[in-house]
Design a protein around this motif. Structure first.
Motif, PDB file in Angstrom:
ATOM      1  N   ARG A 185      31.115  18.370   9.921  1.00 33.89           N
ATOM      2  CA  ARG A 185      30.132  17.288   9.823  1.00 33.89           C
ATOM      3  C   ARG A 185      29.052  17.613   8.782  1.00 33.89           C
ATOM      4  N   VAL A 186      28.721  18.894   8.654  1.00 31.50           N
ATOM      5  CA  VAL A 186      27.785  19.302   7.604  1.00 31.50           C
ATOM      6  C   VAL A 186      28.411  19.059   6.234  1.00 31.50           C
ATOM      7  N   GLU A 187      29.673  19.422   6.095  1.00 34.01           N
ATOM      8  CA  GLU A 187      30.391  19.143   4.843  1.00 34.01           C
ATOM      9  C   GLU A 187      30.435  17.638   4.581  1.00 34.01           C
ATOM     10  N   GLY A 188      30.646  16.869   5.643  1.00 35.43           N
ATOM     11  CA  GLY A 188      30.672  15.416   5.504  1.00 35.43           C
ATOM     12  C   GLY A 188      29.345  14.852   5.037  1.00 35.43           C
ATOM     13  N   LEU A 189      28.250  15.414   5.534  1.00 32.70           N
ATOM     14  CA  LEU A 189      26.924  14.960   5.096  1.00 32.70           C
ATOM     15  C   LEU A 189      26.722  15.242   3.604  1.00 32.70           C
ATOM     16  N   HIS A 190      27.190  16.424   3.162  1.00 28.20           N
ATOM     17  CA  HIS A 190      27.048  16.755   1.743  1.00 28.20           C
ATOM     18  C   HIS A 190      27.855  15.793   0.879  1.00 28.20           C
ATOM     19  N   LYS A 191      29.083  15.509   1.285  1.00 27.73           N
ATOM     20  CA  LYS A 191      29.913  14.589   0.511  1.00 27.73           C
ATOM     21  C   LYS A 191      29.366  13.168   0.535  1.00 27.73           C
ATOM     22  N   MET A 192      28.714  12.816   1.629  1.00 24.86           N
ATOM     23  CA  MET A 192      28.166  11.476   1.774  1.00 24.86           C
ATOM     24  C   MET A 192      26.888  11.279   0.946  1.00 24.86           C
TER      25      MET A 192
END
Length: 205
Positions: free
Chosen positions: A72-79
């Motif tokens: 989810r942290v990776e997802g926030l960065h990509k988002m």
């Protein structure tokens, strides 16, 4: 009754301002840092020239809660990185007390999980203490302003550690989306839920 109303307003105001016992409060200006990334380069917030703000995540390798949130942290960065709010993760734990949080282990974890965000070490807890992080993960969303990097949100990533809640409150995602719209986050503070930080032992202990 009038005194009661005034007292309630005063108490609510205190709670809003004093979100944490230690470290930064909402509206404070957060200090920049210069910490080593897993690629062995030193990283500061000022390196992100086009940033509108930052999602600073205090985390670690070993905490089961932190590991549960890695995707989810990776997802926030990509988002949000392309929109001006990159993730900058900082390992809080002392590598002697917690060998699984050594720099070598950080590098291995970042490689195996294919992190695209910076993952920095804070082995002496300098910025962990300055920001007031007390759990892993613990998030501080900063908004870049003319005055400096203002703390706009403090707390948890969301309310769904087990990813089983059909009605998830995505605190960080919502806060950043509101900041991008020029709005103040409706929810500025939540309680960080996770593992205790593995502090460096005092000399002689």
């Amino acid at each position: 009754m009038k005194r009661l109303v005034i007292l309630c307003i005063t108490i609510m105001g205190f709670i809003t301002v004093k979100a944490q016992d230690k470290g930064y409060q909402l509206g404070d200006l957060a200090a920049d840092f210069k910490l080593k990334n897993v690629n062995e380069k030193m990283v500061s917030l000022t390196d992100y020239k086009d940033a509108k703000g930052y999602i600073v995540v205090f985390t670690c390798n070993t905490c089961p809660v932190s590991r549960a949130y890695e995707d989810r942290v990776e997802g926030l960065h990509k988002m949000f990185a392309a929109k001006g709010y990159p993730v900058v993760a900082i390992n809080t734990n002392d590598p002697i007390v917690s060998p699984g949080d050594s720099f070598d282990q950080m590098q291995e974890r970042a490689k195996s999980k294919k992190f695209t965000f910076a993952y920095l070490e804070d082995p002496n807890h300098v910025y962990t203490k300055k920001y007031g992080a007390n759990k892993t993960p613990h998030v501080f969303v900063l908004q870049k302003t003319a005055k400096g990097n203002e703390v706009a949100y403090i707390g948890a990533i969301d309310n769904d550690q087990e990813m089983e809640n059909p009605v998830r409150d995505n605190y960080v995602q919502n806060a950043v989306n509101q900041l991008l719209k020029g709005e103040k986050p409706t929810v500025g503070f939540t309680k960080a839920i996770g593992c205790s930080i593995k502090w460096k032992k005092a000399a002689g202990k």
